[in-house]
Design a protein around this motif. Structure first.
Motif, mmCIF file in Angstrom:
data_model
loop_
_atom_site.group_PDB
_atom_site.id
_atom_site.type_symbol
_atom_site.label_atom_id
_atom_site.label_comp_id
_atom_site.label_asym_id
_atom_site.label_seq_id
_atom_site.Cartn_x
_atom_site.Cartn_y
_atom_site.Cartn_z
ATOM 1 N N PHE A 1 -4.677 -181.977 -18.404
ATOM 2 C CA PHE A 1 -5.148 -183.030 -19.621
ATOM 3 C C PHE A 1 -6.052 -182.124 -20.877
ATOM 4 C CE2 PHE A 1 -9.313 -185.586 -20.691
ATOM 5 C CZ PHE A 1 -8.793 -186.196 -21.996
ATOM 6 N N ILE A 2 -7.187 -181.237 -19.681
ATOM 7 C CA ILE A 2 -7.665 -180.899 -20.644
ATOM 8 C C ILE A 2 -6.754 -179.273 -21.044
ATOM 9 C CG2 ILE A 2 -9.808 -180.907 -19.668
ATOM 10 C CD1 ILE A 2 -9.279 -178.512 -17.156
ATOM 11 N N GLY A 3 -5.533 -179.154 -20.514
ATOM 12 C CA GLY A 3 -4.853 -177.855 -21.047
ATOM 13 C C GLY A 3 -3.969 -178.392 -22.148
ATOM 14 N N TYR A 4 -3.656 -179.895 -21.880
ATOM 15 C CA TYR A 4 -2.534 -180.018 -23.412
ATOM 16 C C TYR A 4 -3.449 -181.070 -24.888
ATOM 17 C CZ TYR A 4 2.400 -181.593 -26.332
ATOM 18 O OH TYR A 4 2.553 -181.465 -26.615
ATOM 19 N N PHE B 1 -14.720 -169.655 -23.977
ATOM 20 C CA PHE B 1 -13.940 -170.190 -23.062
ATOM 21 C C PHE B 1 -13.163 -168.531 -22.327
ATOM 22 C CE2 PHE B 1 -15.813 -174.179 -23.830
ATOM 23 C CZ PHE B 1 -17.087 -174.075 -23.099
ATOM 24 N N PRO B 2 -12.974 -167.106 -22.792
ATOM 25 C CA PRO B 2 -11.721 -166.128 -22.445
ATOM 26 C C PRO B 2 -10.778 -166.222 -22.152
ATOM 27 C CG PRO B 2 -13.728 -165.354 -22.417
ATOM 28 C CD PRO B 2 -14.281 -166.545 -22.723
ATOM 29 N N ASN B 3 -11.371 -166.728 -20.636
ATOM 30 C CA ASN B 3 -9.991 -166.928 -19.514
ATOM 31 C C ASN B 3 -10.152 -168.242 -19.071
ATOM 32 O OD1 ASN B 3 -11.407 -164.427 -18.804
ATOM 33 N ND2 ASN B 3 -13.563 -166.195 -18.240
ATOM 34 N N PHE B 4 -10.679 -169.501 -19.622
ATOM 35 C CA PHE B 4 -9.632 -170.269 -20.323
ATOM 36 C C PHE B 4 -8.528 -170.787 -20.911
ATOM 37 C CE2 PHE B 4 -10.102 -175.158 -21.533
ATOM 38 C CZ PHE B 4 -9.869 -175.407 -20.506
ATOM 39 N N CYS B 5 -9.326 -169.474 -21.876
ATOM 40 C CA CYS B 5 -8.296 -170.602 -23.560
ATOM 41 C C CYS B 5 -7.022 -169.777 -22.900
ATOM 42 C CB CYS B 5 -8.695 -169.813 -24.421
ATOM 43 S SG CYS B 5 -9.969 -170.700 -25.212
ATOM 44 N N ARG B 6 -6.932 -167.915 -22.094
ATOM 45 C CA ARG B 6 -5.684 -167.997 -21.405
ATOM 46 C C ARG B 6 -5.074 -168.102 -21.060
ATOM 47 N NH1 ARG B 6 -5.649 -165.670 -17.076
ATOM 48 N NH2 ARG B 6 -7.687 -165.743 -16.909
ATOM 49 N N TYR C 1 -0.330 -171.828 -19.579
ATOM 50 C CA TYR C 1 0.372 -173.168 -19.002
ATOM 51 C C TYR C 1 1.308 -174.142 -19.830
ATOM 52 C CZ TYR C 1 -0.139 -177.478 -16.887
ATOM 53 O OH TYR C 1 0.453 -178.318 -16.641
ATOM 54 N N ASN C 2 1.025 -173.730 -21.081
ATOM 55 C CA ASN C 2 1.308 -173.883 -22.509
ATOM 56 C C ASN C 2 2.421 -173.714 -22.367
ATOM 57 O OD1 ASN C 2 -0.517 -176.710 -22.126
ATOM 58 N ND2 ASN C 2 -1.595 -175.863 -24.179
ATOM 59 N N ASN C 3 3.068 -172.399 -22.096
ATOM 60 C CA ASN C 3 3.774 -171.751 -22.702
ATOM 61 C C ASN C 3 5.059 -171.394 -21.636
ATOM 62 O OD1 ASN C 3 3.974 -171.224 -25.494
ATOM 63 N ND2 ASN C 3 1.999 -169.649 -25.008
ATOM 64 N N PHE D 1 8.518 -174.180 -17.641
ATOM 65 C CA PHE D 1 8.299 -175.089 -17.018
ATOM 66 C C PHE D 1 8.007 -176.354 -17.257
ATOM 67 C CE2 PHE D 1 6.499 -177.898 -13.638
ATOM 68 C CZ PHE D 1 8.099 -178.334 -12.521
ATOM 69 N N VAL D 2 6.497 -176.169 -18.063
ATOM 70 C CA VAL D 2 5.532 -177.036 -18.427
ATOM 71 C C VAL D 2 6.083 -177.010 -19.525
ATOM 72 C CG1 VAL D 2 2.870 -177.215 -19.267
ATOM 73 C CG2 VAL D 2 3.736 -175.608 -17.048
ATOM 74 N N LYS D 3 6.590 -176.872 -20.554
ATOM 75 C CA LYS D 3 6.759 -177.203 -21.768
ATOM 76 C C LYS D 3 7.607 -178.230 -21.434
ATOM 77 C CE LYS D 3 6.866 -173.202 -25.122
ATOM 78 N NZ LYS D 3 7.431 -172.268 -25.623
ATOM 79 N N GLU D 4 8.645 -178.726 -20.242
ATOM 80 C CA GLU D 4 10.140 -179.108 -20.253
ATOM 81 C C GLU D 4 9.219 -181.034 -19.657
ATOM 82 O OE1 GLU D 4 12.503 -177.618 -17.131
ATOM 83 O OE2 GLU D 4 13.295 -175.901 -18.564
ATOM 84 N N ASN D 5 8.538 -180.708 -19.550
ATOM 85 C CA ASN D 5 7.789 -181.532 -19.052
ATOM 86 C C ASN D 5 6.361 -182.407 -19.329
ATOM 87 O OD1 ASN D 5 9.437 -181.977 -16.295
ATOM 88 N ND2 ASN D 5 9.043 -179.910 -16.022
#
Length: 220
Positions: free
Chosen positions: A157-160, A179-184, A189-191, A194-198
């Motif tokens: 939810f927070i990632g996408y 949030f440098p670490n969180f943005c990384r 995650y989004n790239n 496997f995540v992209k497919e789902n």
């Protein structure tokens, strides 16, 4: 072959969590799209307590609550581990997954649906919460280490969704300066293929959320 059904909604991050866990394990399943304005008798039968999605039905036995379902999937089927094997690391994963469920959505909802001083106060709360996550992910590719785990899946939810929602309502919360670490992590995650497919298509989800916000504003 085991019969697996998932009652959910395509645009729900909670439904998508379960689909991601099932696909990570290579489990075949039937997805049953629910209309939350007109819930099916089966959904009400399988989850009479909360009457909400998602609900996983395995060989006729229902399991409700997304984090509970993910642990059930991890324990029931072979494949890549979703929760760590080490007891301490497992407890930490449960802690952060619960944090993502209980702390983040209410604050984000308030920040996006309120105005004026109330919105600014809610934004500060969200920024504080994301600061904890930024510290937790420092030095790691994923919350689960080198591989996607429970916290990453719970964080969809927070990632996408969060980026789309904040853009729609015109507020800025997640920045690399804050949030440098969180943005990384978001980028990783989004790239991830496997995540992209789902994840739901961005354009389709944006249109869905825009219509939801417009309906919400009209009803007020």
């Amino acid at each position: 072959m085991a019969e697996v059904k998932l009652f959910g909604v395509w645009a729900s991050p909670f439904s998508r969590r379960i689909e991601m866990a099932l696909k990570l394990k290579g489990v075949e399943y039937e997805f049953i799209e629910e209309d939350l304005q007109n819930k099916s008798p089966l959904l009400l039968k399988y989850n009479p307590v909360h009457k909400q999605i998602p609900v996983l039905v395995h060989n006729g036995k229902p399991i409700a609550e997304s984090l509970v379902i993910i642990e059930y999937i991890d324990e029931t089927w072979e494949g890549p581990a979703i929760l760590p094997k080490d007891p301490y690391e497992r407890a930490q994963a449960r802690f952060w997954a619960k944090f993502l469920d209980e702390k983040c959505p209410p604050a984000i909802r308030k920040a996006c649906c309120s105005t004026g001083e109330e919105r600014e106060k809610a934004k500060e709360e969200v920024i504080e919460l994301l600061g904890f996550l930024d510290n937790e992910i420092e030095g790691k590719k994923f919350f689960g280490g080198d591989n996607i785990g429970l916290v990453d899946i719970a964080g969809n939810f927070i990632g996408y969704w969060l980026g789309i929602i904040t853009k729609l309502v015109g507020i800025e919360i997640v920045t690399e300066d804050r949030f440098p670490n969180f943005c990384r992590w978001i980028n990783e995650y989004n790239n991830c293929s496997f995540v992209k497919e789902n994840l739901p298509p961005k354009d389709k989800l944006t249109a869905h959320l825009k219509a939801w916000f417009e309906a919400l504003n009209t009803s007020e």
